[in-house]
Design a protein around this motif. Structure first.
Motif, PDB file in Angstrom:
ATOM      1  N   LEU A  64       0.782  -1.289   0.142  1.00 30.55           N
ATOM      2  CA  LEU A  64       0.010  -0.015   0.057  1.00 30.55           C
ATOM      3  C   LEU A  64       1.056   1.200  -0.116  1.00 30.55           C
ATOM      4  N   ASN A  65       1.925   1.287   0.730  1.00 36.41           N
ATOM      5  CA  ASN A  65       2.869   2.470   0.540  1.00 36.41           C
ATOM      6  C   ASN A  65       3.598   2.206  -0.734  1.00 36.41           C
ATOM      7  N   ASN A  66       3.431   1.566  -1.445  1.00 32.54           N
ATOM      8  CA  ASN A  66       3.949   1.608  -2.862  1.00 32.54           C
ATOM      9  C   ASN A  66       3.041   2.035  -3.790  1.00 32.54           C
ATOM     10  N   PHE A  67       1.979   2.676  -3.456  1.00 30.26           N
ATOM     11  CA  PHE A  67       0.766   3.141  -4.516  1.00 30.26           C
ATOM     12  C   PHE A  67       1.330   4.375  -5.230  1.00 30.26           C
ATOM     13  N   ASP A  68       1.281   4.250  -6.444  1.00 28.96           N
ATOM     14  CA  ASP A  68       1.909   5.410  -7.351  1.00 28.96           C
ATOM     15  C   ASP A  68       0.814   5.495  -8.566  1.00 28.96           C
ATOM     16  N   GLU A  69       0.244   6.714  -8.393  1.00 27.67           N
ATOM     17  CA  GLU A  69      -0.836   7.174  -9.454  1.00 27.67           C
ATOM     18  C   GLU A  69      -0.019   7.655 -10.993  1.00 27.67           C
ATOM     19  N   ASP A  70       1.239   7.601 -10.989  1.00 27.65           N
ATOM     20  CA  ASP A  70       1.789   7.671 -12.189  1.00 27.65           C
ATOM     21  C   ASP A  70       1.881   6.374 -13.246  1.00 27.65           C
ATOM     22  N   TYR A  71       1.641   5.360 -12.539  1.00 33.16           N
ATOM     23  CA  TYR A  71       1.566   4.127 -13.260  1.00 33.16           C
ATOM     24  C   TYR A  71       0.424   3.395 -13.307  1.00 33.16           C
ATOM     25  N   LYS A  72       0.173   2.626 -14.373  1.00 32.29           N
ATOM     26  CA  LYS A  72      -1.277   2.010 -14.603  1.00 32.29           C
ATOM     27  C   LYS A  72      -1.220   0.620 -14.826  1.00 32.29           C
ATOM     28  N   LEU A  73       0.230   0.152 -14.854  1.00 26.27           N
ATOM     29  CA  LEU A  73       0.530  -1.245 -14.839  1.00 26.27           C
ATOM     30  C   LEU A  73       1.514  -1.829 -13.942  1.00 26.27           C
ATOM     31  N   PHE A  74       1.223  -2.811 -12.897  1.00 25.87           N
ATOM     32  CA  PHE A  74       1.903  -3.133 -11.810  1.00 25.87           C
ATOM     33  C   PHE A  74       2.132  -4.805 -11.766  1.00 25.87           C
ATOM     34  N   THR A  75       3.123  -5.189 -11.398  1.00 21.48           N
ATOM     35  CA  THR A  75       3.207  -6.551 -10.975  1.00 21.48           C
ATOM     36  C   THR A  75       3.402  -6.722  -9.233  1.00 21.48           C
ATOM     37  N   LEU A  76       2.568  -7.896  -8.873  1.00 22.55           N
ATOM     38  CA  LEU A  76       2.810  -7.934  -7.367  1.00 22.55           C
ATOM     39  C   LEU A  76       3.144  -9.565  -7.122  1.00 22.55           C
ATOM     40  N   THR A  77       4.546  -9.460  -6.969  1.00 21.98           N
ATOM     41  CA  THR A  77       5.123 -10.859  -6.889  1.00 21.98           C
ATOM     42  C   THR A  77       5.335 -11.139  -5.476  1.00 21.98           C
ATOM     43  N   ALA A  78       4.727 -12.095  -4.674  1.00 26.13           N
ATOM     44  CA  ALA A  78       5.012 -12.435  -3.268  1.00 26.13           C
ATOM     45  C   ALA A  78       4.909 -13.880  -3.252  1.00 26.13           C
ATOM     46  N   PRO A  79       5.388 -14.516  -2.307  1.00 24.16           N
ATOM     47  CA  PRO A  79       5.323 -16.156  -2.144  1.00 24.16           C
ATOM     48  C   PRO A  79       3.943 -16.480  -1.672  1.00 24.16           C
ATOM     49  N   THR A  80       3.711 -17.743  -1.990  1.00 26.42           N
ATOM     50  CA  THR A  80       2.395 -18.093  -1.438  1.00 26.42           C
ATOM     51  C   THR A  80       2.021 -17.826   0.030  1.00 26.42           C
ATOM     52  N   GLY A  81       0.834 -17.572   0.405  1.00 24.33           N
ATOM     53  CA  GLY A  81       0.500 -17.529   1.806  1.00 24.33           C
ATOM     54  C   GLY A  81       0.633 -16.114   2.552  1.00 24.33           C
TER      55      GLY A  81
END
Length: 732
Positions: free
Chosen positions: A226-243
């Motif tokens: 949530l602290n990485n929120f950035d309105e200048d971008y429209k395309l994001f990846t969210l890569t995180a371990p399972t669970g």
């Protein structure tokens, strides 16, 4: 010339003025081309035959076609350049059907550009338009149209030699076509302009998150994202371990954009239902619409009161029109690539939305580059936000994407270790499984349904054993998952209770929240191995879990996974040489997807895009997505279920409803069978034919009668013959 029948008013639909229909369709945000296409798309409904028909729809022998002649008046009155005019023409021609290849317009000139049958009604429509305010100032010269149409046709012929269309052109047409199709259907059903969607309250979600049990890792992860929120971008990846609780975190992140709607796409219907239930529960006390859209979704007709309420709910559900829409990756893929009317209704709703793509590795590598390129264009053209999410993220070579997770999470994980199990055959494997399952909750994942059933039959007498595979219908899959979850929770609370053993196919791999002590995985693509590892010590237990990767026992692994298995072979050598900790998984995953990107990924539909071959593009995507080697078979869930189902079909067909309502009610009723359906190989169906029955009223729809326990087991599904050859094998 036919004698003109004068009408005091012109209707577009029963008891609806054509002028009102047009005015309600045009939105303030429409570009000028969209407005003109909407203005002219139904002008040919002014012809007498249509006006007679719309006042008595039982009189269906009249020529009520109107799309092509309407498109002619658009050409004549177009102030746009050639390509926008061609796009507008094709959109109007296709608004009650599917978009054809662009060059088909030129190749079939007598059908599309100078259809003499349609031109017979020219004067009739032109004269009626004089009495219709919305068409004031209309140009009606037929000779001028014929001249323009011929010039446009010649331009199109030359175009194929001097201009190559782009992916942006593809999106521009789809945007125009889908806007028309959506607005037309919405107005026809609701008789009003499209309403602005409600703001989705973020506090309802955040309030729900606060009620969850404290979890330091998940809470830290959520705050970082949530602290990485950035309105200048429209395309994001969210890569995180399972669970790590990516579902609610991604939804929380998405709501911060304050867009019109959320579209949440997942690869499997089983986890769609699970995700939908979570989100629907959060918003159950609000007026926010949470919709579920996949091929098995049905509408509860019992609770409908208004005569037309069914069509309204059906449209909203199937067009991504809710504030939050949970759907399949399959539906999203065809919204992006498809030429069909029903798919482009959905495409329109991508505008000003946030699209979350969970398990992004499930996007087929064949057209993954095309998919990502289209997302880039759509994000700019339609203001759409895309969030790609996975524990095993494919390589995305684009500076337009921003990673919003902390990839260092991977290096800090130590929940499991992956080991190579060097065995000489199946008996060695069984010995190792038995040794492990005696005192640990154990998961075994194999590559085929046949092998999963064989192992289950061999082990079920020795352990508290379960089976999960694609030859079980949905209720039995869900029941198995819930039973396994309860059993694991029980024996974790009480160590004296027996441990469980689950034998599964890849059905277990993504999104199923089960937590085993030990896992066994038959050789498969690296992403599948990692996904299986995500079910081992998933909930961060104190004792490190183990996943054993073992050599092929199902046979046909290369056939099942094809090129992905070839890419994986070099990386599998790492597992054979040494143990791999979870902390190394991101590096292993990136290596795997980099090899796929370098060796396998290309722009799959580039040549078709250059000519805007909409039908061919749809067909190429279907070839990848649809399994034509299988057929649907129903399993009768209880006594007299099919008998009652057939009686309801007869009741719907004989009802007093109009033909469109009857068709919709039948479709919805037939969908109720899908939760009891499985997809079987053609040979399996043929072998069962003497024991199958056909459902009356439905062509080629067969079912296995209730009580056929010799053929279907609630424990492990439709039984496989143990002596089948490769042509009869099934893999999911």
């Amino acid at each position: 010339m036919k004698e003109s029948i004068l009408f005091d008013e012109f209707w577009s639909h029963p008891n609806k003025l054509l002028e009102n229909h047009i005015k309600n369709m045009i939105s303030a945000g429409d570009e000028e081309l969209d407005k003109q296409v909407k203005l002219y798309h139904d002008i040919a409904k002014l012809k007498n035959n249509f006006q007679i028909y719309i006042r008595d729809t039982s009189n269906d022998k009249l020529d009520k076609n109107h799309s092509l002649l309407s498109a002619y008046f658009f050409i004549l009155n177009s102030k746009f350049d050639e390509i926008p005019t061609l796009f507008g023409f094709l959109a109007i021609v296709s608004h009650h059907g599917d978009a054809v290849n662009l060059m088909t317009l030129a190749r079939e000139a007598n059908k599309f550009f100078k259809n003499s049958k349609e031109l017979e009604y020219w004067e009739e429509v032109a004269n009626a338009a004089k009495n219709t305010q919305v068409y004031s100032g209309l140009s009606i010269k037929k000779d001028e149209f014929l001249y323009r149409a011929e010039r446009l046709r010649q331009y199109l012929i030359l175009l194929q030699y001097r201009y190559k269309f782009t992916y942006s052109d593809f999106i521009n047409f789809k945007s125009l076509y889908s806007n028309l199709v959506y607005s037309d259907k919405f107005e026809a059903i609701f008789s009003m302009p499209k309403q602005e969607t409600k703001n989705i309250p973020i506090d309802a979600l955040e309030g729900n998150i606060k009620t969850l049990p404290p979890n330091k890792k998940r809470d830290e992860f959520r705050n970082f994202v949530l602290n990485n929120f950035d309105e200048d971008y429209k395309l994001f990846t969210l890569t995180a371990p399972t669970g790590y609780g990516k579902t609610l975190t991604a939804l929380n992140f998405a709501l911060k954009f304050n867009k019109s709607r959320i579209i949440y796409a997942l690869p499997f219907t089983s986890i769609i239902d699970q995700t939908y239930d979570i989100i629907a529960k959060i918003y159950k006390n609000s007026d926010i619409s949470v919709s579920k859209a996949h091929h098995k979704t049905t509408i509860d007709e019992e609770n409908l009161t208004d005569e037309d309420r069914y069509s309204k709910i059906k449209f909203l559900m199937e067009s991504f029109s809710g504030e939050i829409n949970v759907t399949t990756l399959y539906q999203l893929i065809f919204a992006l690539f498809g030429n069909k009317n029903k798919d482009n209704v959905k495409f329109n709703q991508l505008k000003n939305s946030v699209v979350i793509i969970d398990e992004a590795q499930a996007i087929p590598y064949n057209f993954r580059k095309d998919f990502i390129l289209l997302c880039e264009i759509i994000s700019q053209r339609l203001g759409t936000i895309f969030i790609f999410m996975s524990a095993t993220m494919p390589v995305i070579k684009s500076e337009n994407f921003k990673e919003i997770s902390n990839l260092e999470y991977f290096s800090k994980q130590d929940r499991y270790v992956i080991k190579w199990l060097d065995i000489s055959g199946e008996e060695d494997l069984l010995e190792k499984i038995c040794e492990t399952a005696s005192d640990k909750n154990t998961l075994v994942v194999v590559n085929t349904i046949k092998k999963a059933q064989e192992l289950f039959v061999k082990l079920r007498e020795k352990f508290n054993c379960f089976c999960l595979n694609g030859y079980m219908y949905d209720d039995h899959k869900h029941a198995t998952i819930e039973a396994v979850k309860r059993a694991i929770n029980t024996n974790k609370d009480d160590p004296l209770t027996s441990k469980i053993l689950l034998i599964s196919t890849q059905s277990i791999e993504a999104g199923v929240d089960l937590d085993f002590d030990v896992g066994f995985r038959e050789v498969s693509p690296i992403s599948s191995v990692i996904q299986t590892a995500g079910r081992v010590n998933r909930h961060f237990g104190e004792i490190r879990g183990e996943l054993y990767v073992f050599p092929e026992i199902s046979k046909f692994t290369n056939l099942i996974y094809g090129d992905l298995q070839k890419v994986s072979k070099a990386i599998l050598e790492i597992f054979k040489q040494r143990e791999v900790r979870e902390s190394e998984i991101l590096e292993i995953s990136n290596l795997y997807f980099q090899k796929i990107s370098d060796q396998l990924e290309n722009l799959y539909i580039q040549s078709e895009i250059k000519k805007l071959e909409f039908e061919n593009i749809n067909q190429k995507i279907e070839e990848i997505m649809d399994d034509n080697c299988k057929q649907t078979l129903m399993i009768e869930a209880k006594e007299n279920f099919i008998k009652n189902f057939e009686a309801k079909i007869l009741e719907i067909k004989n009802s007093q409803n109009d033909e469109f309502t009857i068709r919709d009610l039948l479709k919805n009723h037939i969908r109720k069978l899908s939760k009891f359906s499985i997809n079987v190989t053609l040979k399996d169906k043929e072998k069962l034919l003497p024991n199958l029955r056909q459902i009356r009223g439905l062509k080629d729809m067969f079912y296995l009668p209730f009580g056929s326990s010799y053929f279907y087991s609630t424990d492990y599904g439709l039984k496989k013959d143990m002596n089948l050859d490769i042509t009869d094998e099934v893999f999911d």
